[in-house]
Design an enzyme around this catalytic site. Structure first.
Site, mmCIF file in Angstrom:
data_model
loop_
_atom_site.group_PDB
_atom_site.id
_atom_site.type_symbol
_atom_site.label_atom_id
_atom_site.label_comp_id
_atom_site.label_asym_id
_atom_site.label_seq_id
_atom_site.Cartn_x
_atom_site.Cartn_y
_atom_site.Cartn_z
ATOM 1 C CB CYS A 23 34.529 30.086 44.952
ATOM 2 S SG CYS A 23 35.146 29.481 43.356
ATOM 3 C CB CYS A 29 38.493 31.562 43.747
ATOM 4 S SG CYS A 29 38.486 30.495 45.203
ATOM 5 C CB CYS A 41 39.641 26.760 42.786
ATOM 6 S SG CYS A 41 38.360 27.933 42.290
ATOM 7 C CB CYS A 44 32.356 44.641 38.799
ATOM 8 S SG CYS A 44 31.064 44.491 37.573
#
Length: 161
Positions: free
Chosen positions: A76, A124, A127, A148
């Protein structure tokens, strides 16, 4: 008869601006890493902020990570959580980095209805940053899934050695 046709057309037009287009992406409310919008803006580039915090979408074929096939892990870009392994990346031809699976526990899913129909959104799990969407048109010889992902939401960490 013309009045009925006109009223029907007006009704259809108004129904196109339905509540489905006004719904926000449904994402869990609390995350291990939380920051104010000002803190996210200071940390992220404008493009990263637009995708990760505002659920935007980068232009297809604009990310250098789309054609990156080095060995490593995609993290991330906001919090450095490992999300996808390079061995699960494939060229979907869509212009966005695509993977056939996630690193379990590090990617969370929600429902996105912002464009008028339901899609499975990915974010994510650490976060809450928006990553992209998952579709069921991926490689049939593996999972059948196509994750995607916006390249700007990712940071590639090359494998050592």
């Amino acid at each position: 008869m013309k009045k009925i046709a006109l009223l029907t057309i007006i009704g259809l037009f108004l129904s196109c601006n339905s509540s489905a287009q006004k719904n926000e992406t449904k994402v869990k409310e609390t995350f291990e890493i939380t920051k104010t919008e000002a803190e996210w803006k200071a940390q992220l580039t404008d493009a990263q902020y637009n995708v990760l915090r505002k659920a935007g979408t980068e232009r297809p074929f604009s990310s250098p990570l789309d054609k990156n096939y080095g060995k490593g892990v995609y993290h991330c870009a906001a919090c450095n959580t490992p999300l996808f392994k390079s061995e699960h990346k494939f060229d979907s031809g869509t212009g966005w980095p695509s993977f056939d699976r996630v690193i379990e526990g590090n990617v969370a899913f929600g429902t996105d209805t912002k464009i008028g129909y339901t899609r499975d959104e990915e974010h994510c799990a650490t976060c809450g940053g928006h990553l992209g969407h998952v579709f069921s048109d991926g490689p049939k010889d593996t999972t059948g899934e196509r994750h995607c992902i916006n390249g700007v939401a990712l940071k590639f960490v090359p494998a050592e050695g």
